[in-house]
Design a protein around this motif. Sequence first.
Motif, mmCIF file in Angstrom:
data_model
loop_
_atom_site.group_PDB
_atom_site.id
_atom_site.type_symbol
_atom_site.label_atom_id
_atom_site.label_comp_id
_atom_site.label_asym_id
_atom_site.label_seq_id
_atom_site.Cartn_x
_atom_site.Cartn_y
_atom_site.Cartn_z
ATOM 1 N N ASN A 1 0.816 -1.333 0.066
ATOM 2 C CA ASN A 1 -0.093 -0.102 -0.100
ATOM 3 C C ASN A 1 0.726 1.188 -0.033
ATOM 4 N N GLY A 2 0.892 1.979 -1.258
ATOM 5 C CA GLY A 2 1.844 3.126 -1.298
ATOM 6 C C GLY A 2 1.560 4.287 -0.197
ATOM 7 N N ALA B 1 1.809 3.842 2.857
ATOM 8 C CA ALA B 1 2.905 3.625 3.792
ATOM 9 C C ALA B 1 4.060 4.545 3.374
ATOM 10 N N LEU B 2 4.126 4.920 2.191
ATOM 11 C CA LEU B 2 5.218 5.697 1.695
ATOM 12 C C LEU B 2 4.945 7.006 1.459
ATOM 13 N N GLY B 3 3.504 7.530 1.859
ATOM 14 C CA GLY B 3 3.260 8.732 1.527
ATOM 15 C C GLY B 3 2.992 9.023 -0.077
ATOM 16 N N MET B 4 2.757 7.785 -0.787
ATOM 17 C CA MET B 4 2.080 7.681 -1.836
ATOM 18 C C MET B 4 0.573 7.088 -2.230
ATOM 19 N N HIS B 5 0.265 7.269 -3.586
ATOM 20 C CA HIS B 5 -0.864 6.539 -3.990
ATOM 21 C C HIS B 5 -0.922 5.060 -3.500
ATOM 22 N N GLU C 1 -1.678 2.548 -4.862
ATOM 23 C CA GLU C 1 -1.474 1.535 -6.152
ATOM 24 C C GLU C 1 0.292 1.269 -6.111
ATOM 25 N N VAL C 2 0.921 2.171 -5.412
ATOM 26 C CA VAL C 2 2.491 2.224 -5.393
ATOM 27 C C VAL C 2 2.927 0.914 -4.711
ATOM 28 N N ASP C 3 3.647 0.193 -5.139
ATOM 29 C CA ASP C 3 4.213 -1.200 -4.471
ATOM 30 C C ASP C 3 5.594 -0.797 -4.036
ATOM 31 N N VAL C 4 6.519 -0.283 -4.980
ATOM 32 C CA VAL C 4 7.925 0.015 -4.680
ATOM 33 C C VAL C 4 8.234 1.242 -5.188
ATOM 34 N N LEU C 5 9.066 1.937 -4.265
ATOM 35 C CA LEU C 5 9.592 3.458 -4.770
ATOM 36 C C LEU C 5 11.022 3.349 -4.912
ATOM 37 N N ALA D 1 3.704 -3.529 -9.018
ATOM 38 C CA ALA D 1 4.278 -4.675 -9.225
ATOM 39 C C ALA D 1 2.991 -5.571 -9.788
ATOM 40 N N LYS D 2 3.272 -6.311 -10.804
ATOM 41 C CA LYS D 2 2.151 -7.404 -11.272
ATOM 42 C C LYS D 2 2.717 -8.451 -11.619
ATOM 43 N N CYS D 3 2.294 -9.451 -10.956
ATOM 44 C CA CYS D 3 2.918 -10.964 -11.243
ATOM 45 C C CYS D 3 1.834 -11.938 -11.554
ATOM 46 N N ARG D 4 2.030 -12.483 -12.837
ATOM 47 C CA ARG D 4 1.168 -13.153 -13.342
ATOM 48 C C ARG D 4 1.538 -14.619 -13.637
ATOM 49 N N LYS D 5 0.763 -15.592 -13.611
ATOM 50 C CA LYS D 5 1.152 -17.181 -14.089
ATOM 51 C C LYS D 5 1.815 -17.250 -15.498
#
Length: 107
Positions: free
Chosen positions: A35-36, A38-42, A44-48, A57-61
Amino acid sequence: MPSPSKAKGNRFEREIVNTVLSSGFNKCKRAWGSNGAALGMHEEVDVLLGDNFKIQAKCRKKLASFLVPTEHVDAVVCKQDRGETLIIMRFDDWLEERFICSMPEER
């Protein structure tokens, strides 16, 4: 215990951060709970990456095979009808050639 899907996403986010850090870049954070906010972002942000490059980040089979760059090309550029143009390339290539080399002061 998180669902298998959530655990898979968490592992992928950690993999991104570890790849960035092992490349010599010293500023990369994973958002707590994916949850972005937590970083002060939107949310949808997973990694800064650095101070302001936001990654979801999106991981698909499996990805559609036509979206995966082959050994003969560096990237795939695609768009949907009346949509914006997107680029898909190997993360390590992008990290080395497009981001780290262009922003050495952030390292």
